[in-house]
Design a protein around this motif. Structure first.
Motif, PDB file in Angstrom:
ATOM      1  N   ALA A  57       0.863  -1.182   0.000  1.00 33.40           N
ATOM      2  CA  ALA A  57       0.000   0.000   0.000  1.00 33.40           C
ATOM      3  C   ALA A  57       0.901   1.233   0.000  1.00 33.40           C
ATOM      4  O   ALA A  57       1.778   1.364   0.854  1.00 33.40           O
ATOM      5  N   GLN A  58       0.699   2.109  -0.952  1.00 32.53           N
ATOM      6  CA  GLN A  58       1.455   3.351  -1.030  1.00 32.53           C
ATOM      7  C   GLN A  58       0.857   4.359  -0.046  1.00 32.53           C
ATOM      8  O   GLN A  58      -0.297   4.233   0.342  1.00 32.53           O
ATOM      9  N   PRO A  59       1.627   5.368   0.386  1.00 35.06           N
ATOM     10  CA  PRO A  59       1.104   6.350   1.339  1.00 35.06           C
ATOM     11  C   PRO A  59      -0.236   6.935   0.879  1.00 35.06           C
ATOM     12  O   PRO A  59      -0.392   7.321  -0.275  1.00 35.06           O
ATOM     13  N   GLY A  60      -1.208   6.920   1.799  1.00 34.43           N
ATOM     14  CA  GLY A  60      -2.537   7.438   1.505  1.00 34.43           C
ATOM     15  C   GLY A  60      -3.451   6.439   0.816  1.00 34.43           C
ATOM     16  O   GLY A  60      -4.583   6.755   0.493  1.00 34.43           O
ATOM     17  N   LYS A  61      -2.991   5.212   0.590  1.00 34.67           N
ATOM     18  CA  LYS A  61      -3.768   4.200  -0.133  1.00 34.67           C
ATOM     19  C   LYS A  61      -3.956   2.954   0.726  1.00 34.67           C
ATOM     20  O   LYS A  61      -3.261   2.744   1.707  1.00 34.67           O
ATOM     21  N   CYS A  62      -4.906   2.103   0.293  1.00 37.45           N
ATOM     22  CA  CYS A  62      -5.151   0.813   0.934  1.00 37.45           C
ATOM     23  C   CYS A  62      -5.143  -0.278  -0.134  1.00 37.45           C
ATOM     24  O   CYS A  62      -5.438  -0.016  -1.298  1.00 37.45           O
ATOM     25  N   VAL A  63      -4.798  -1.492   0.273  1.00 37.98           N
ATOM     26  CA  VAL A  63      -4.885  -2.661  -0.597  1.00 37.98           C
ATOM     27  C   VAL A  63      -5.662  -3.734   0.162  1.00 37.98           C
ATOM     28  O   VAL A  63      -5.758  -3.695   1.385  1.00 37.98           O
ATOM     29  N   THR A  64      -6.217  -4.675  -0.562  1.00 40.90           N
ATOM     30  CA  THR A  64      -6.973  -5.762   0.036  1.00 40.90           C
ATOM     31  C   THR A  64      -6.154  -7.042  -0.022  1.00 40.90           C
ATOM     32  O   THR A  64      -5.549  -7.352  -1.047  1.00 40.90           O
ATOM     33  N   GLN A  65      -6.130  -7.776   1.093  1.00 39.99           N
ATOM     34  CA  GLN A  65      -5.401  -9.034   1.171  1.00 39.99           C
ATOM     35  C   GLN A  65      -6.380 -10.154   1.490  1.00 39.99           C
ATOM     36  O   GLN A  65      -7.096 -10.085   2.490  1.00 39.99           O
ATOM     37  N   ALA A  66      -6.416 -11.170   0.652  1.00 42.12           N
ATOM     38  CA  ALA A  66      -7.298 -12.323   0.874  1.00 42.12           C
ATOM     39  C   ALA A  66      -6.770 -13.168   2.031  1.00 42.12           C
ATOM     40  O   ALA A  66      -5.564 -13.238   2.272  1.00 42.12           O
ATOM     41  N   LEU A  67      -7.697 -13.786   2.735  1.00 41.54           N
ATOM     42  CA  LEU A  67      -7.368 -14.730   3.800  1.00 41.54           C
ATOM     43  C   LEU A  67      -7.920 -16.097   3.441  1.00 41.54           C
ATOM     44  O   LEU A  67      -8.922 -16.203   2.731  1.00 41.54           O
ATOM     45  N   ALA A  68      -7.292 -17.136   3.957  1.00 38.14           N
ATOM     46  CA  ALA A  68      -7.741 -18.495   3.678  1.00 38.14           C
ATOM     47  C   ALA A  68      -9.052 -18.813   4.400  1.00 38.14           C
ATOM     48  O   ALA A  68      -9.840 -19.634   3.938  1.00 38.14           O
ATOM     49  N   ASP A  69      -9.290 -18.171   5.540  1.00 32.56           N
ATOM     50  CA  ASP A  69     -10.495 -18.434   6.326  1.00 32.56           C
ATOM     51  C   ASP A  69     -10.788 -17.227   7.209  1.00 32.56           C
ATOM     52  O   ASP A  69     -10.069 -16.241   7.173  1.00 32.56           O
ATOM     53  N   GLU A  70     -11.847 -17.321   7.998  1.00 29.86           N
ATOM     54  CA  GLU A  70     -12.259 -16.198   8.837  1.00 29.86           C
ATOM     55  C   GLU A  70     -11.603 -16.199  10.212  1.00 29.86           C
ATOM     56  O   GLU A  70     -11.937 -15.386  11.058  1.00 29.86           O
ATOM     57  N   GLU A  71     -10.653 -17.084  10.437  1.00 30.18           N
ATOM     58  CA  GLU A  71      -9.943 -17.151  11.719  1.00 30.18           C
ATOM     59  C   GLU A  71      -9.016 -15.940  11.877  1.00 30.18           C
ATOM     60  O   GLU A  71      -8.699 -15.247  10.919  1.00 30.18           O
ATOM     61  N   GLU A  72      -8.544 -15.713  13.107  1.00 33.14           N
ATOM     62  CA  GLU A  72      -7.533 -14.684  13.361  1.00 33.14           C
ATOM     63  C   GLU A  72      -6.199 -15.170  12.778  1.00 33.14           C
ATOM     64  O   GLU A  72      -5.857 -16.340  12.905  1.00 33.14           O
ATOM     65  N   HIS A  73      -5.473 -14.253  12.148  1.00 33.93           N
ATOM     66  CA  HIS A  73      -4.179 -14.583  11.558  1.00 33.93           C
ATOM     67  C   HIS A  73      -3.122 -13.629  12.093  1.00 33.93           C
ATOM     68  O   HIS A  73      -3.372 -12.433  12.226  1.00 33.93           O
ATOM     69  N   SER A  74      -1.941 -14.170  12.389  1.00 34.47           N
ATOM     70  CA  SER A  74      -0.823 -13.321  12.787  1.00 34.47           C
ATOM     71  C   SER A  74      -0.339 -12.543  11.578  1.00 34.47           C
ATOM     72  O   SER A  74      -0.293 -13.086  10.462  1.00 34.47           O
ATOM     73  N   VAL A  75       0.004 -11.279  11.788  1.00 29.02           N
ATOM     74  CA  VAL A  75       0.574 -10.457  10.722  1.00 29.02           C
ATOM     75  C   VAL A  75       1.804  -9.734  11.248  1.00 29.02           C
ATOM     76  O   VAL A  75       1.842  -9.311  12.405  1.00 29.02           O
ATOM     77  N   LYS A  76       2.808  -9.656  10.414  1.00 27.51           N
ATOM     78  CA  LYS A  76       3.974  -8.814  10.683  1.00 27.51           C
ATOM     79  C   LYS A  76       3.844  -7.630   9.743  1.00 27.51           C
ATOM     80  O   LYS A  76       3.672  -7.810   8.533  1.00 27.51           O
ATOM     81  N   ILE A  77       3.915  -6.441  10.291  1.00 21.55           N
ATOM     82  CA  ILE A  77       3.696  -5.215   9.531  1.00 21.55           C
ATOM     83  C   ILE A  77       5.048  -4.596   9.218  1.00 21.55           C
ATOM     84  O   ILE A  77       5.872  -4.412  10.124  1.00 21.55           O
ATOM     85  N   TYR A  78       5.243  -4.282   7.932  1.00 20.91           N
ATOM     86  CA  TYR A  78       6.500  -3.699   7.485  1.00 20.91           C
ATOM     87  C   TYR A  78       6.249  -2.384   6.758  1.00 20.91           C
ATOM     88  O   TYR A  78       5.233  -2.213   6.092  1.00 20.91           O
ATOM     89  N   GLY A  79       7.201  -1.486   6.894  1.00 21.09           N
ATOM     90  CA  GLY A  79       7.210  -0.257   6.121  1.00 21.09           C
ATOM     91  C   GLY A  79       8.378  -0.309   5.156  1.00 21.09           C
ATOM     92  O   GLY A  79       9.247  -1.184   5.255  1.00 21.09           O
TER      93      GLY A  79
END
Length: 141
Positions: A85-107
């Protein structure tokens, strides 16, 4: 009567521009050239539904509200990386299921990644990177 030598190259270039423009339009809009609405509704090609379509897979958003681009990595899903996602924008990420998923956030500082944080996200959630490269932060919903 003989055709001038420039006519064929000019027509070839014009044809390529028209074809290229049509392909670019189709990519941006998701249009399927030469497909009627009825045929599109009966499409069984196995293609994934478009975002916003009720049949679309579960997903979450990754947003960059700081002064840097951001993406996430899903460690529990073979380290799948989201789109950036570029500054000021959003992107959509698909998930395999509706469970909680761990995410590591990077810049990104240019092309160099830096870690912003770790959290968990579920379907219809949102990870928003905030702050600056020198003082990055994030929120989740």
């Amino acid at each position: 009567m003989r055709a001038s030598s420039w006519a064929l190259p000019v027509l070839s270039v014009v044809s390529l521009l028209v074809i290229g423009g049509s392909v670019a339009y189709a990519e941006v809009t998701g249009a399927k050239p030469h497909v009627t609405e009825a045929a599109a509704e009966n499409d069984d090609s196995g293609a994934e539904p478009a975002a916003g379509d009720p049949a679309a897979a579960v997903s979450f958003q990754v947003c960059a509200k700081g002064n840097y681009a951001t993406y996430v990595v899903l460690p529990d899903d073979a380290n799948k990386k989201s789109a950036t996602a570029q500054p000021g924008k959003c992107v959509t990420q698909a998930l395999a299921d509706e469970e909680e998923h761990s995410v590591k956030i990077y810049g990104l500082e240019g092309t160099t990644p830096f870690e912003v944080g770790e959290d968990e996200i579920g379907a219809d959630g949102k990870v928003t990177a905030t702050g600056t490269i020198d003082s990055p932060d994030y929120t989740t919903e």
